[in-house]
Enzyme design. Structure first.
Site, PDB file in Angstrom:
ATOM      1  N   CYS A  96      31.246  37.411  42.969  1.00  0.00           N
ATOM      2  CA  CYS A  96      30.521  38.663  42.774  1.00  0.00           C
ATOM      3  C   CYS A  96      31.133  39.755  43.657  1.00  0.00           C
ATOM      4  O   CYS A  96      31.465  39.506  44.812  1.00  0.00           O
ATOM      5  CB  CYS A  96      29.036  38.574  43.106  1.00  0.00           C
ATOM      6  SG  CYS A  96      28.124  37.420  42.105  1.00  0.00           S
TER       7      CYS A  96
ATOM      8  N   ARG B  87      36.552  39.120  41.599  1.00  0.00           N
ATOM      9  CA  ARG B  87      35.490  38.396  42.308  1.00  0.00           C
ATOM     10  C   ARG B  87      34.451  37.814  41.357  1.00  0.00           C
ATOM     11  O   ARG B  87      33.564  37.066  41.764  1.00  0.00           O
ATOM     12  CB  ARG B  87      34.805  39.327  43.309  1.00  0.00           C
ATOM     13  CG  ARG B  87      35.718  39.838  44.401  1.00  0.00           C
ATOM     14  CD  ARG B  87      34.943  40.630  45.423  1.00  0.00           C
ATOM     15  NE  ARG B  87      33.954  39.822  46.092  1.00  0.00           N
ATOM     16  CZ  ARG B  87      34.176  39.095  47.186  1.00  0.00           C
ATOM     17  NH1 ARG B  87      35.361  39.113  47.737  1.00  0.00           N
ATOM     18  NH2 ARG B  87      33.230  38.369  47.717  1.00  0.00           N
TER      19      ARG B  87
ATOM     20  N   TRP C  86      29.615  36.750  39.145  1.00  0.00           N
ATOM     21  CA  TRP C  86      30.027  35.368  38.874  1.00  0.00           C
ATOM     22  C   TRP C  86      28.739  34.559  39.011  1.00  0.00           C
ATOM     23  O   TRP C  86      28.208  34.402  40.105  1.00  0.00           O
ATOM     24  CB  TRP C  86      31.070  34.911  39.899  1.00  0.00           C
ATOM     25  CG  TRP C  86      31.651  33.566  39.621  1.00  0.00           C
ATOM     26  CD1 TRP C  86      32.729  33.278  38.834  1.00  0.00           C
ATOM     27  CD2 TRP C  86      31.213  32.315  40.166  1.00  0.00           C
ATOM     28  NE1 TRP C  86      32.983  31.932  38.848  1.00  0.00           N
ATOM     29  CE2 TRP C  86      32.063  31.319  39.657  1.00  0.00           C
ATOM     30  CE3 TRP C  86      30.180  31.931  41.019  1.00  0.00           C
ATOM     31  CZ2 TRP C  86      31.923  29.962  39.977  1.00  0.00           C
ATOM     32  CZ3 TRP C  86      30.030  30.591  41.340  1.00  0.00           C
ATOM     33  CH2 TRP C  86      30.900  29.628  40.812  1.00  0.00           C
TER      34      TRP C  86
ATOM     35  N   ASN D 199      25.643  39.682  46.621  1.00  0.00           N
ATOM     36  CA  ASN D 199      26.645  38.615  46.508  1.00  0.00           C
ATOM     37  C   ASN D 199      26.221  37.511  47.461  1.00  0.00           C
ATOM     38  O   ASN D 199      26.068  37.755  48.652  1.00  0.00           O
ATOM     39  CB  ASN D 199      28.023  39.169  46.896  1.00  0.00           C
ATOM     40  CG  ASN D 199      29.038  38.058  47.122  1.00  0.00           C
ATOM     41  OD1 ASN D 199      28.968  37.013  46.477  1.00  0.00           O
ATOM     42  ND2 ASN D 199      29.965  38.286  48.024  1.00  0.00           N
ATOM     43  N   GLY D 200      26.030  36.309  46.925  1.00  0.00           N
ATOM     44  CA  GLY D 200      25.621  35.189  47.777  1.00  0.00           C
ATOM     45  C   GLY D 200      24.558  34.359  47.073  1.00  0.00           C
ATOM     46  O   GLY D 200      24.383  34.462  45.854  1.00  0.00           O
TER      47      GLY D 200
ATOM     48  N   GLU E 212      50.148  21.647  43.181  1.00  0.00           N
ATOM     49  CA  GLU E 212      49.982  23.093  43.006  1.00  0.00           C
ATOM     50  C   GLU E 212      50.410  23.517  41.587  1.00  0.00           C
ATOM     51  O   GLU E 212      49.740  24.322  40.937  1.00  0.00           O
ATOM     52  CB  GLU E 212      50.795  23.843  44.070  1.00  0.00           C
ATOM     53  CG  GLU E 212      51.073  25.315  43.826  1.00  0.00           C
ATOM     54  CD  GLU E 212      49.841  26.211  43.835  1.00  0.00           C
ATOM     55  OE1 GLU E 212      48.731  25.703  44.055  1.00  0.00           O
ATOM     56  OE2 GLU E 212      49.997  27.414  43.562  1.00  0.00           O
TER      57      GLU E 212
ATOM     58  N   LYS F 154      47.869  25.276  38.963  1.00  0.00           N
ATOM     59  CA  LYS F 154      48.142  26.604  38.418  1.00  0.00           C
ATOM     60  C   LYS F 154      48.120  26.545  36.893  1.00  0.00           C
ATOM     61  O   LYS F 154      47.557  27.410  36.245  1.00  0.00           O
ATOM     62  CB  LYS F 154      49.511  27.085  38.919  1.00  0.00           C
ATOM     63  CG  LYS F 154      49.587  28.519  39.239  1.00  0.00           C
ATOM     64  CD  LYS F 154      49.150  28.951  40.610  1.00  0.00           C
ATOM     65  CE  LYS F 154      47.823  28.455  41.083  1.00  0.00           C
ATOM     66  NZ  LYS F 154      47.578  28.798  42.478  1.00  0.00           N
TER      67      LYS F 154
ATOM     68  N   GLU G 153      44.457  26.054  35.561  1.00  0.00           N
ATOM     69  CA  GLU G 153      43.487  27.127  35.780  1.00  0.00           C
ATOM     70  C   GLU G 153      43.736  28.344  34.900  1.00  0.00           C
ATOM     71  O   GLU G 153      42.786  29.023  34.512  1.00  0.00           O
ATOM     72  CB  GLU G 153      43.385  27.463  37.278  1.00  0.00           C
ATOM     73  CG  GLU G 153      44.154  28.611  37.819  1.00  0.00           C
ATOM     74  CD  GLU G 153      43.903  28.832  39.322  1.00  0.00           C
ATOM     75  OE1 GLU G 153      44.852  28.651  40.090  1.00  0.00           O
ATOM     76  OE2 GLU G 153      42.790  29.223  39.710  1.00  0.00           O
TER      77      GLU G 153
ATOM     78  N   HIS H 290      50.672   3.182  38.406  1.00  0.00           N
ATOM     79  CA  HIS H 290      49.470   2.476  38.854  1.00  0.00           C
ATOM     80  C   HIS H 290      48.235   2.905  38.072  1.00  0.00           C
ATOM     81  O   HIS H 290      47.124   2.817  38.581  1.00  0.00           O
ATOM     82  CB  HIS H 290      49.263   2.710  40.357  1.00  0.00           C
ATOM     83  CG  HIS H 290      50.381   2.144  41.183  1.00  0.00           C
ATOM     84  ND1 HIS H 290      50.568   0.789  41.350  1.00  0.00           N
ATOM     85  CD2 HIS H 290      51.403   2.747  41.835  1.00  0.00           C
ATOM     86  CE1 HIS H 290      51.647   0.589  42.092  1.00  0.00           C
ATOM     87  NE2 HIS H 290      52.184   1.761  42.389  1.00  0.00           N
TER      88      HIS H 290
ATOM     89  N   LYS I 191      37.916  34.947  42.356  1.00  0.00           N
ATOM     90  CA  LYS I 191      38.981  34.920  43.351  1.00  0.00           C
ATOM     91  C   LYS I 191      38.540  34.284  44.667  1.00  0.00           C
ATOM     92  O   LYS I 191      39.203  33.411  45.186  1.00  0.00           O
ATOM     93  CB  LYS I 191      39.488  36.345  43.592  1.00  0.00           C
ATOM     94  CG  LYS I 191      40.608  36.454  44.611  1.00  0.00           C
ATOM     95  CD  LYS I 191      41.899  35.940  44.051  1.00  0.00           C
ATOM     96  CE  LYS I 191      43.050  36.043  45.027  1.00  0.00           C
ATOM     97  NZ  LYS I 191      44.142  35.107  44.647  1.00  0.00           N
TER      98      LYS I 191
HETATM   99  O1  M6R Z   1      40.840  32.280  49.676  1.00  0.00           O
HETATM  100  P1  M6R Z   1      41.155  30.814  49.803  1.00  0.00           P
HETATM  101  O2  M6R Z   1      42.570  30.528  50.041  1.00  0.00           O
HETATM  102  O3  M6R Z   1      40.267  30.129  50.796  1.00  0.00           O
HETATM  103  O4  M6R Z   1      40.771  30.215  48.375  1.00  0.00           O
HETATM  104  C1  M6R Z   1      40.798  28.840  48.132  1.00  0.00           C
HETATM  105  C2  M6R Z   1      40.708  28.539  46.660  1.00  0.00           C
HETATM  106  O5  M6R Z   1      39.484  28.988  46.141  1.00  0.00           O
HETATM  107  C3  M6R Z   1      41.838  29.180  45.853  1.00  0.00           C
HETATM  108  O6  M6R Z   1      43.083  28.805  46.364  1.00  0.00           O
HETATM  109  C4  M6R Z   1      41.762  28.726  44.380  1.00  0.00           C
HETATM  110  O7  M6R Z   1      42.029  27.370  44.284  1.00  0.00           O
HETATM  111  C5  M6R Z   1      42.743  29.537  43.525  1.00  0.00           C
HETATM  112  N1  M6R Z   1      42.093  29.986  42.317  1.00  0.00           N
HETATM  113  C6  M6R Z   1      43.921  28.741  43.093  1.00  0.00           C
HETATM  114  O8  M6R Z   1      44.852  29.482  42.362  1.00  0.00           O
END
Ligand code: M6R
Length: 627
Positions: free
Chosen positions: A2, A27, A75, A101-102, A477, A481, A484, A500, A622
């Protein structure tokens, strides 16, 4: 999670609010809304499910003329994404509006209490209790908004950053507890927002509110109190420019940010490297003496940290334990905290799980360090020390340039703690300094090739990513990526682990991306500074390469197509795989950098091929400021 914004000044508030919301849409983007105090003194609300662009389409801006407004991009946590649940939320008379937000953990209890007193609720959200509570307190405090907000907040348990507007009040009241909130300082106008990019176009003078702060923001004054007592908060100048936070001709923020990876590496190095000396801004060596390192992180930052563990252990022989923050928070702390340096790795500095983990380590007596990209973020205020990554603002929900900047910090940490001959140290630094160029080569020379492979990958619904050693976290990673942003189901695995279990899933419909970079034999021999390590390191990386190639052959035998990431000049690999993405030669320890750039491009172009909403993937946000 948010984004909230507020404006009070002499200009038209609505266009500024909409623009600011757009800038922090990363956000959350499932619904949004605005509340404007009109010139005639009446308030006007508009909200809807969907994005800011969608909201704007049905909004006749000329009907919303006024100099005070708040806005929200959501969000969803409590209640589905819908117009009804979108913020701002109002009191029964429609005169008090709140954006939040929260999460209010005790809202159910408060809601029942308010329902019994005759208050009516129109949404399923936790937030709606706040305007009603303020309304309840207003009478008691002789209609003084600040006092009423203070009393309402005293009832809440949980996390919040809120902005409150009220009919007849020529300003805004804002408060924070465990969710970020900043005030942008202007000239006869002020701004409030969850994140700096929201205000960058207007000002780079920023005040970070602290836990428990309550602020009354008017066009020519800012009053801040904490626990009912007035406090002073330092104003900071943000070094980012508005261009940093814009797409700069790229179709998506993510693509722009991948192309900024060389600069992110360079700027991060520049912050800590002068001549041949690393200065992290605090005395690391003395603090680390005889201690081990505990690192906590989430998501992409967690994968960078897994890689960092190997980098630091390899260079400095200091033990590093890596924990997922969300798991660490609810696990037994069996170590002696005073013997540990605890590091929280977080791009945003606001990830709730990571902040909790940092606080936990602190409670156990550990020296704490935040590694973050955001000046003044919550992590920096909890930790004893902060190391900033120099990635600049990262807007795309998928983390990219912040990941490589975090890797750079791990190289610097490893080298700072390493005990090695000066010549060897200088050799590593020299190679590290060359990394922006290495990353640039991948961008310049492989982009078209990668786009071709992405077209191919985009046809599949499942994929595996495999790697070994320092490149296992890079495989994880790469898979994160891809899943997502392209919604292809992707799993990262240690190359030796597929047999395995996951082998059962391998068919011609499950492509495998294999990281097959190696330290070519003989390279160390040309570099006298590494003589002491030559034999072992060369042997180990050669083994890793050969073992992974062995795994690739096993995979091919099960019919899966294989895309390899391999070094230029490695012709052997072509015999066994279907396609090759080329990266420049580096020492094994630095190979995560070019490999990451290649995998970020692969994920981007695959998602693009599938027509996905790349900068705003479904269900994500984000910064994850809730547990
Ligand atoms: O701001 P941060 O690095 O703490 O965020 C951690 C994760 O939420 C963030 O890396 C998330 O996995 C991304 N969407 C990955 O691309």
């Amino acid at each position: 999670m948010c984004g909230i914004v507020g404006y009070v000044g002499e200009r038209e508030a609505l266009p500024i609010i909409l623009e600011s919301l757009k800038r922090i849409e990363y956000r959350g983007y499932d619904s949004c809304g605005v509340f404007v105090l009109l010139e005639d003194g009446n308030p006007k609300l508009h909200k809807d499910a969907g994005t800011i662009d969608h909201l704007k389409k049905n909004l006749s801006e000329s009907e919303y003329r006024g100099n005070v407004a708040i806005g929200h991009t959501r969000w969803a946590t409590h209640g589905e994404p819908s117009k009804r649940n979108a913020h701002p939320h109002l009191d029964g008379k429609g005169e008090i509006a709140v954006v939040h937000n929260g999460i209010i953990e005790n809202y159910q209890h408060i809601k029942e209490e308010l329902l019994n007193q005759g208050y009516e609720f129109v949404s399923e959200t936790d937030t709606e209790v706040i305007p009603h509570l303020i309304n309840l307190s207003l009478k008691k405090f002789n209609w003084q908004l600040k006092e009423a907000v203070r009393e309402a907040l005293a009832r809440l348990k949980g996390s919040y950053a809120i902005i409150v507007a009220e009919k007849g009040f020529e300003g805004l009241v804002a408060a924070r507890n465990e969710s970020p909130l900043i005030i942008g300082v202007g000239d006869r106008e002020n701004f409030i927002a969850s994140d700096v990019p929201a205000v960058l176009e207007q000002t780079n003078r920023v005040i970070y509110l602290e836990e428990g702060d309550l602020a009354v923001v008017k066009k020519d004054s800012i009053y801040i109190e904490n626990g009912g007592v007035e406090v002073r908060r330092e104003e900071r100048l943000i070094p980012w420019t508005i261009e940093d936070a814009e797409k700069g001709g790229y179709e998506h923020f993510m693509l722009k940010e991948i192309h900024e990876e060389p600069r992110a590496i360079m700027d991060t190095l520049r912050g800590y490297l002068a001549e041949d000396r690393i200065n992290l801004g605090f005395e690391l060596e003395g603090n680390a003496k005889g201690k081990s390192i505990l690192m906590v992180a989430c998501g992409t930052s967690y994968y960078a940290t897994l890689c960092g563990k190997q980098i630091i252990e390899n260079l400095a022989r200091v033990p590093v334990q890596v924990e997922l923050a969300s798991e660490f928070n609810y696990s037994d702390f069996v170590l002696d905290g005073t013997n540990i340096i605890a590091m929280a790795i977080t791009q945003s500095g606001e990830t709730a799980d990571t902040l909790m983990a940092l606080k936990k380590a602190k409670r156990y007596g550990s020296k704490t360090v935040a590694i973050t990209n955001v000046l003044g973020s919550s992590a920096t205020r909890i930790a004893d020390e902060t190391i900033y990554t120099g990635a600049g603002p990262e807007i795309g929900v998928a983390a990219t340039k912040s990941f490589v900047a975090q890797l750079v910090i791990f190289y610097l940490l490893g080298l700072s703690l390493a005990k090695m001959p000066e010549s060897e140290f200088r050799g590593y630094l020299e190679e590290l300094r060359g990394m922006p160029k290495i990353a640039q080569i991948v961008l310049d020379e492989e982009d078209t090739n990668i786009q071709r492979h992405a077209r191919y990958l985009s046809k599949y619904e499942h994929a595996f990513f495999v790697g070994r050693g320092v490149n296992l976290p890079i495989a994880l990673e790469g898979a994160l990526k891809l899943k997502e942003i392209s919604y292809i189901h992707a799993e990262g695995y240690a190359a030796g682990e597929l047999k395995h279990g996951p082998f059962a899933l391998l068919t011609e419909d499950t492509p495998v991306v294999a990281i097959l970079t190696r330290q070519p034999l003989g390279k160390f021999d040309q570099q006298p500074f590494k003589k002491s390590l030559i034999k072992n390191a060369t042997q180990a990386s050669q083994n890793i390469y050969e073992k992974t190639l062995g795994n690739v052959k096993e995979i091919k035998a099960r019919g899966s197509p294989v895309i390899a990431i391999a070094e230029e000049g490695d012709e052997e690999v072509e015999k066994y795989v279907d396609a090759v993405i080329r990266v420049p030669e580096t020492s094994t320890i630095f190979s995560p950098i070019p490999n990451t750039v290649a995998l970020h491009l692969l994920a981007y172009w695959t998602a693009k091929e599938r027509g996905c909403e790349i900068d705003k993937p479904r269900n994500l946000a984000k910064s994850v400021t809730v547990e």
